[in-house]
Design a protein around this motif. Sequence first.
Motif, PDB file in Angstrom:
ATOM      1  N   ALA A  88       0.678  -1.309  -0.043  1.00 53.97           N
ATOM      2  CA  ALA A  88      -0.005  -0.071  -0.029  1.00 53.97           C
ATOM      3  C   ALA A  88       0.809   1.384  -0.128  1.00 53.97           C
ATOM      4  N   GLU A  89       1.954   1.382   0.848  1.00 53.25           N
ATOM      5  CA  GLU A  89       2.870   2.465   0.971  1.00 53.25           C
ATOM      6  C   GLU A  89       3.592   2.729  -0.286  1.00 53.25           C
ATOM      7  N   SER A  90       3.947   1.665  -1.197  1.00 48.08           N
ATOM      8  CA  SER A  90       4.566   1.676  -2.269  1.00 48.08           C
ATOM      9  C   SER A  90       3.669   2.115  -3.583  1.00 48.08           C
ATOM     10  N   MET A  91       2.475   1.564  -3.514  1.00 52.38           N
ATOM     11  CA  MET A  91       1.360   1.964  -4.341  1.00 52.38           C
ATOM     12  C   MET A  91       1.398   3.681  -4.288  1.00 52.38           C
ATOM     13  N   ARG A  92       1.101   4.145  -3.008  1.00 50.71           N
ATOM     14  CA  ARG A  92       1.027   5.573  -2.691  1.00 50.71           C
ATOM     15  C   ARG A  92       2.155   6.399  -3.305  1.00 50.71           C
ATOM     16  N   GLU A  93       3.521   5.757  -3.148  1.00 49.22           N
ATOM     17  CA  GLU A  93       4.380   6.599  -3.515  1.00 49.22           C
ATOM     18  C   GLU A  93       4.716   6.693  -5.033  1.00 49.22           C
ATOM     19  N   HIS A  94       4.411   5.572  -5.742  1.00 53.71           N
ATOM     20  CA  HIS A  94       4.649   5.461  -7.111  1.00 53.71           C
ATOM     21  C   HIS A  94       3.259   5.969  -7.942  1.00 53.71           C
ATOM     22  N   LEU A  95       2.312   6.023  -7.434  1.00 48.40           N
ATOM     23  CA  LEU A  95       0.954   6.101  -8.295  1.00 48.40           C
ATOM     24  C   LEU A  95       1.247   7.519  -8.934  1.00 48.40           C
ATOM     25  N   PRO A  96       1.764   8.494  -8.295  1.00 48.97           N
ATOM     26  CA  PRO A  96       1.657   9.851  -9.030  1.00 48.97           C
ATOM     27  C   PRO A  96       2.331   9.744 -10.500  1.00 48.97           C
ATOM     28  N   ARG A 142       2.105  13.919  -5.233  1.00 49.35           N
ATOM     29  CA  ARG A 142       3.144  13.119  -4.289  1.00 49.35           C
ATOM     30  C   ARG A 142       3.229  14.082  -3.101  1.00 49.35           C
ATOM     31  N   TRP A 145       0.066  13.183  -0.981  1.00 46.31           N
ATOM     32  CA  TRP A 145       0.075  11.916  -0.346  1.00 46.31           C
ATOM     33  C   TRP A 145       1.394  11.399   0.696  1.00 46.31           C
ATOM     34  N   VAL A 146       2.444  11.925   0.152  1.00 46.33           N
ATOM     35  CA  VAL A 146       3.433  11.248   0.737  1.00 46.33           C
ATOM     36  C   VAL A 146       4.201  12.268   1.735  1.00 46.33           C
TER      37      VAL A 146
END
Length: 422
Positions: A88-96, A142, A145-146
Amino acid sequence: MSSIARPTRREEIMQMAVIALLTAFASEIKVIPFNGELFRFGLGSIAFFLYVLIRPPRLLIQTGILTGVVVVLLRVSGDGLFGDLVFAESMREHLPAFAFYVIYATGLHLLNVKSQQTTPLLVGALAAFIELTGNTTEHLIRSVWVAHYEFGVQEWSLLIGVAIIRNYFAIGLYSAVIVNEQKKRIQEMMELSSGLYTETLYIEKSMKHIEQVTLASHDLYRKLKSDGLLEYSRQALSIAQEIHEVKKDAQRVLTGLTKLNRPDSRNMYRLSELLGFVVTANETYAEYLHKQVSFHVDVSMDMETESATALLALINNVVANAVEALLSEGRIDISTDGEDGRLIILVRDTGKGIPEDLLPIIFEPGFTTKYNEQGVAATGIGLSHVKDIVKSLEGTMEVRSNGQGTVFTIALPCKNIQKRVE
């Protein structure tokens, strides 16, 4: 009306997949400019833009969406294999990054890159603006979200500079590819044009000879008829009629070649041009005879000539004779020089030579030492024709030969062949 075949659905999907994979892997070659963030500058956008320039996909927006998905999945997979981030954390960081490629592809679609390829500077500037918009959107998402990050003048300058550099770099690569392809096409067209041009000139020469033979055959018909030799006169008339048919066919071919290659008729040719035609024709002739012949041309004297047809027939016959004189391989040198108001043409070969006792009769009509595989003798009119041309131009010709080759030296008054100044 012909239509351009559209790619199949499968081909379109394959193209989209190729673009997405190339872009995703290229994006992993990256620089992270801002401390503590995964905001990156990679080669992904360069790969995407370059592919779109070279082979624009029909479904560009869908290609951008697929590319964004593949980029995100590749990065998330990398985190899973080599990092310690949860899914979930990886998706949030790379989805942008998904948003960037969707915006970039949508902008290029609206720009209609294919129709703008003739203005590369404008395309580069607009693509840089689209990338800047995509990068800004990616950074804002980003940042929300991040982690929040303040953008100052330095950061904005970096975003703008990188956008300009990346897109103009892609434009430069594309231009280099296109220029190289255009050069190849131009070279091919020039070679084709040169070949057509040479053949046109040879057909023009042949047309004059055909006309002369037709007139001579008709004159022979009238003389035989007046002498009461009716059977022979009919044969002579038949020959004249057949030759006339050949002339009409040759005229049609010549007209077609002229339309293709020479819309403007030329009356003047440089001697160096004619020598180029001769070499080209006899390279082909040597290949036909399965001989390896190297041709060397030295033009110490060049000029525009009004006697292109005569000179072409003259030099071509001598050079063709030299090709035939070679066994399986050899060398032919062709040179021109000036001396006392005369053009000196020298043709030297490394063939078997001509026996000394035959030199006085080699210019006689019908003389030949050449036989085909069936033992049939050649016509033996080539060198006699050369002699007639030299005589018509008020020139002289000399032949020297030994066991190591033959040298033809032809001297022609420049006043009889050179372009006259009005």
